[in-house]
Design a protein around this motif. Sequence first.
Motif, mmCIF file in Angstrom:
data_model
loop_
_atom_site.group_PDB
_atom_site.id
_atom_site.type_symbol
_atom_site.label_atom_id
_atom_site.label_comp_id
_atom_site.label_asym_id
_atom_site.label_seq_id
_atom_site.Cartn_x
_atom_site.Cartn_y
_atom_site.Cartn_z
ATOM 1 N N ASP A 1 0.842 -1.189 0.000
ATOM 2 C CA ASP A 1 0.000 0.000 0.000
ATOM 3 C C ASP A 1 0.883 1.246 0.000
ATOM 4 O O ASP A 1 0.550 2.245 -0.631
ATOM 5 N N ARG A 2 1.988 1.162 0.735
ATOM 6 C CA ARG A 2 2.990 2.220 0.724
ATOM 7 C C ARG A 2 4.371 1.595 0.646
ATOM 8 O O ARG A 2 4.560 0.426 0.991
ATOM 9 N N VAL A 3 5.328 2.401 0.209
ATOM 10 C CA VAL A 3 6.714 1.947 0.061
ATOM 11 C C VAL A 3 7.631 2.900 0.803
ATOM 12 O O VAL A 3 7.487 4.125 0.714
ATOM 13 N N ALA A 4 8.572 2.325 1.561
ATOM 14 C CA ALA A 4 9.642 3.100 2.185
ATOM 15 C C ALA A 4 10.956 2.597 1.605
ATOM 16 O O ALA A 4 11.266 1.409 1.714
ATOM 17 N N LEU A 5 11.698 3.469 0.966
ATOM 18 C CA LEU A 5 12.978 3.094 0.356
ATOM 19 C C LEU A 5 14.102 3.441 1.320
ATOM 20 O O LEU A 5 14.249 4.593 1.737
ATOM 21 N N MET A 6 14.892 2.424 1.679
ATOM 22 C CA MET A 6 15.953 2.594 2.669
ATOM 23 C C MET A 6 17.311 2.626 1.981
ATOM 24 O O MET A 6 17.576 1.846 1.055
ATOM 25 N N TYR A 7 18.160 3.527 2.455
ATOM 26 C CA TYR A 7 19.509 3.638 1.903
ATOM 27 C C TYR A 7 20.457 4.044 3.020
ATOM 28 O O TYR A 7 20.256 5.060 3.690
ATOM 29 N N ALA A 8 21.477 3.229 3.256
ATOM 30 C CA ALA A 8 22.528 3.537 4.226
ATOM 31 C C ALA A 8 21.969 3.917 5.591
ATOM 32 O O ALA A 8 22.380 4.909 6.204
ATOM 33 N N GLY A 9 21.004 3.126 6.081
ATOM 34 C CA GLY A 9 20.488 3.320 7.424
ATOM 35 C C GLY A 9 19.369 4.317 7.564
ATOM 36 O O GLY A 9 18.876 4.541 8.677
ATOM 37 N N GLN A 10 18.934 4.947 6.450
ATOM 38 C CA GLN A 10 17.893 5.962 6.515
ATOM 39 C C GLN A 10 16.802 5.674 5.483
ATOM 40 O O GLN A 10 17.058 5.028 4.467
ATOM 41 N N PHE A 11 15.594 6.169 5.733
ATOM 42 C CA PHE A 11 14.542 6.163 4.723
ATOM 43 C C PHE A 11 14.737 7.406 3.859
ATOM 44 O O PHE A 11 14.698 8.524 4.362
ATOM 45 N N VAL A 12 14.920 7.215 2.550
ATOM 46 C CA VAL A 12 15.113 8.362 1.663
ATOM 47 C C VAL A 12 13.818 8.768 0.971
ATOM 48 O O VAL A 12 13.701 9.892 0.479
ATOM 49 N N GLY B 1 3.706 16.015 -0.568
ATOM 50 C CA GLY B 1 2.342 15.553 -0.752
ATOM 51 C C GLY B 1 1.870 14.785 0.461
ATOM 52 O O GLY B 1 2.580 14.647 1.459
ATOM 53 N N ASP B 2 0.640 14.287 0.404
ATOM 54 C CA ASP B 2 0.022 13.595 1.522
ATOM 55 C C ASP B 2 0.771 12.313 1.859
ATOM 56 O O ASP B 2 0.882 11.412 1.032
ATOM 57 N N ARG B 3 1.296 12.227 3.087
ATOM 58 C CA ARG B 3 2.034 11.053 3.590
ATOM 59 C C ARG B 3 3.210 10.684 2.688
ATOM 60 O O ARG B 3 3.616 9.533 2.628
#
Length: 327
Positions: free
Chosen positions: A223-234, A307-309
């Motif tokens: 439903d949603r995507v969180a892209l992680m890079y080097a210890g952080q959500f980008v 944008g929203d969320r």
Amino acid sequence: MSETLLRVEELALHYRTRQGAVRAVDGISFDVERSEALVVLGESGCGKSTLAKTLMRVLPRNVGHRSGRIVLGDVEVSALPDERFRREVQWSRMALVMQASMNALNPVVRVGEQVAEPLRVLRGWSRRRALARAAEVFELVGVSTDFLARYPFELSGGMRQRVVLAMALIAEPELVILDEPTSALDVLTQASIMNALKRIKRELGTSFILITHDVATSSELADRVALMYAGQFVEVADAARFFAEPAHPYSQMLMASVPRLHQRLRPEPIPGQPPSLFDPPGGCRFAERCPHRFARCDREPPALPFGDRHRVRCWLHADDAQPGDDS
């Protein structure tokens, strides 16, 4: 109106090693709504599995630093003592299917007994009652109840993975975290398990955090995507928008590297290597690989609203910053 189930604020987890601190998770904030599937995408070594273990509090002994807030429903579970967390949260409200977990089943105990165990330990159910519930969950995940009396070596890899999923669902948790649940399986078995997860989400209203590096697999459930890079959500965005119009340069390059069935463009590799988590750069952690790098990238960007969320950790999306800006 949607209801927030999980809220994570500035979560950090650093490992202590002889070479120094490994900043595996470094200031992550996000939320998960009820009946929502959040997919955490990222390259190997970016901190995805550590995020899962931190949420479930199943960490090795060499933790050097842990901070941040984890709120499940209306309870700040990060503040609970270990014993209370184990008794009130683990398995009962939040469960974890760990990476390569299908190989973690006890080889000398029948799978039905292993699936039923959380109910016997956490709730004091009788063996007969717990096994009856295990049979119901087996049917939910697509495993015949005939398999209750079998040993793990008598099951295929896909069936063992379903058994582990049943173990996570047995106590009806509100949130299930899945760490690469299909990575060692063939394509047909992967599709079958993803269909089972979609059915569980639809019928039970279970929330999921799916951790994977497989873009195609993630699109099935997200439903949603969180892209992680080097210890952080980008970047954190609705799945439809992320896959169609990624905003962060890393997101754009990642999507361009994925083969498409009905597209003539050849996949483009992402140049360079991720930074070391022993000593990550002080500015944007993707800057060395980014084709849009400019002066402000030497400073660490915040998670900017888009944008929203939708949040993007990139100076390109700041109102007052453009390439060529030296401010």
